[in-house]
Design an enzyme around this catalytic site. Structure first.
Site, short mmCIF file in Angstrom:
data_model
loop_
_atom_site.label_atom_id
_atom_site.label_comp_id
_atom_site.label_asym_id
_atom_site.label_seq_id
_atom_site.Cartn_x
_atom_site.Cartn_y
_atom_site.Cartn_z
N HIS A 126 12.90 -16.34 -25.30
CA HIS A 126 12.91 -17.28 -26.42
C HIS A 126 14.06 -16.91 -27.35
O HIS A 126 14.17 -15.77 -27.79
CB HIS A 126 11.59 -17.25 -27.20
CG HIS A 126 11.56 -18.23 -28.34
ND1 HIS A 126 11.14 -19.55 -28.18
CD2 HIS A 126 11.94 -18.11 -29.64
CE1 HIS A 126 11.24 -20.17 -29.34
NE2 HIS A 126 11.73 -19.32 -30.24
N CYS A 127 14.93 -17.87 -27.63
CA CYS A 127 16.11 -17.61 -28.44
C CYS A 127 15.94 -18.24 -29.82
O CYS A 127 15.84 -19.47 -29.94
CB CYS A 127 17.35 -18.18 -27.76
SG CYS A 127 18.89 -17.92 -28.69
N VAL A 128 15.93 -17.40 -30.85
CA VAL A 128 15.76 -17.91 -32.21
C VAL A 128 16.98 -18.69 -32.67
O VAL A 128 16.89 -19.55 -33.55
CB VAL A 128 15.45 -16.77 -33.20
CG1 VAL A 128 14.13 -16.11 -32.88
CG2 VAL A 128 16.58 -15.73 -33.22
N ASN A 164 16.33 -22.01 -31.46
CA ASN A 164 14.97 -22.43 -31.78
C ASN A 164 14.28 -23.06 -30.57
O ASN A 164 13.62 -24.09 -30.67
CB ASN A 164 14.99 -23.43 -32.95
CG ASN A 164 13.61 -23.65 -33.53
OD1 ASN A 164 12.75 -22.77 -33.49
ND2 ASN A 164 13.36 -24.85 -34.06
#
Length: 323
Positions: free
Chosen positions: A176-178, A181
């Site tokens: 999951h890449c912040v 998003n």
């Protein structure tokens, strides 16, 4: 040399933090988790409740904060480039194709950034559960046919993982890449790879133009052969440290931006190469991480370099017929 020492300390602190993080994550997940938990407890004692809530919402729930920050950083770098570097470079008659190349690259990068943010990464739902299960075979080592997601109440397809931030299982889950998003999975990994590559090339092109500009300034002013009088009244030939100090004092924003770009190229370039390596060997970040503790799990799902890249850039829906 105040500017120079300040920047050196800044670089040293940043490199030290990244090195400690990599060292802890490389030893064991428990070591990293315990270090993060201790840090979280310390921060909770000294930070106000609203700040803790804000940080929690950024990292543990879907939030556009890092997307906004990403766009701000892009804007600041290109504002400085357009405001100062562009005019200076054209006046010094640097190659115009090199000068305008960053604008071309950032346009492509923003397109892939948008696709990463908005494309379905490959969510597993009740409607497509049976299809997703048939895409990859279970190796019964890392992925077991009997595994069921307790949150989604669905059979977990091979290579999938439940994302606590997005609240669903993702097919061929990578991470999951912040910054976008969104999860990175089977359907948007190709956009993420091109996003990383274009962002790295953008940083390289910006750094190349700024470096060429500063070198041109040094050469045209004959700075390396110039002499100056030191505080004791002695005449000295300009050293490299003196030249750097002069550039800091004359073009402080350009030099700091260039330093930021060098750090970005170092870390982002390394991560880009790592993710492309995983891609051509048909592994995900999640699988690479798990393989360090699961014996006989390194074989993976490789189809050969061409087949692996085709699987990424022509998503898994095209491969169902092969099985």
């Amino acid at each position: 040399m105040d500017f120079l020492w300040l920047f050196i300390l800044y670089v040293f602190f940043l490199v030290l933090c990244v090195s400690v993080f990599c060292l802890l994550s490389g030893r064991s997940s428990s070591g990293l988790d315990s270090a993060l938990q201790r840090a979280e407890r310390v921060i909770s004692l000294v930070s106000p409740a609203w700040l803790q809530k804000c940080i929690s919402s950024c990292f543990h729930t879907r939030s556009g904060a890092f997307v906004f920050l990403h766009l701000i950083l892009d804007s600041l770098v290109f504002a400085e480039y357009t405001w100062e570097v562009l005019d200076y470079s054209l006046e010094l008659e640097l190659n115009w194709m090199l000068v305008f190349l960053p604008y071309v690259l950032i346009t492509g990068n923003l397109y892939y950034f948008y696709k990463c943010c908005t494309t379905d990464p490959g969510r597993v739902t009740a409607q497509n559960e049976s299809f997703c299960i048939g895409v990859y075979e279970y190796d019964e080592i890392m992925f077991h046919r009997s595994n069921k997601c307790p949150t989604c109440d669905l059979i977990k397809p091979a290579r999938s993982k439940h994302c606590g931030v997005c609240g669903c299982c993702i097919q061929r889950f990578d991470h999951h890449c912040v910054w976008v998003n969104n999860c990175i999975g089977a359907l948007n990994i190709r956009y993420f790879l091109l996003y990383l590559l274009s962002l790295t090339l953008t940083a390289v092109s910006l750094a190349a133009v700024m470096t060429a500009f500063l070198l041109q300034v040094v050469l045209l002013s004959h700075m390396m052969t110039a002499a100056y009088v030191d505080s004791e009244g002695h005449q000295e030939i300009a050293s490299l440290a003196y030249v750097i100090q002069h550039l800091f004092l004359t073009f402080p924003r350009i030099v700091f931006t260039l330093g930021f770009l060098f750090l970005l190229i170092l870390f982002l370039g390394g991560y880009t190469c790592f993710l492309w390596y995983l891609s051509i060997t048909n592994r995900t970040t999640n699988e690479w991480y798990k393989a360090r503790w699961i014996p006989d799990s390194r074989k993976g799902f490789s189809r050969g370099i061409v087949g692996n890249l085709k699987e990424i850039f022509q998503p898994y829906t095209l491969y169902k017929k092969e099985r």
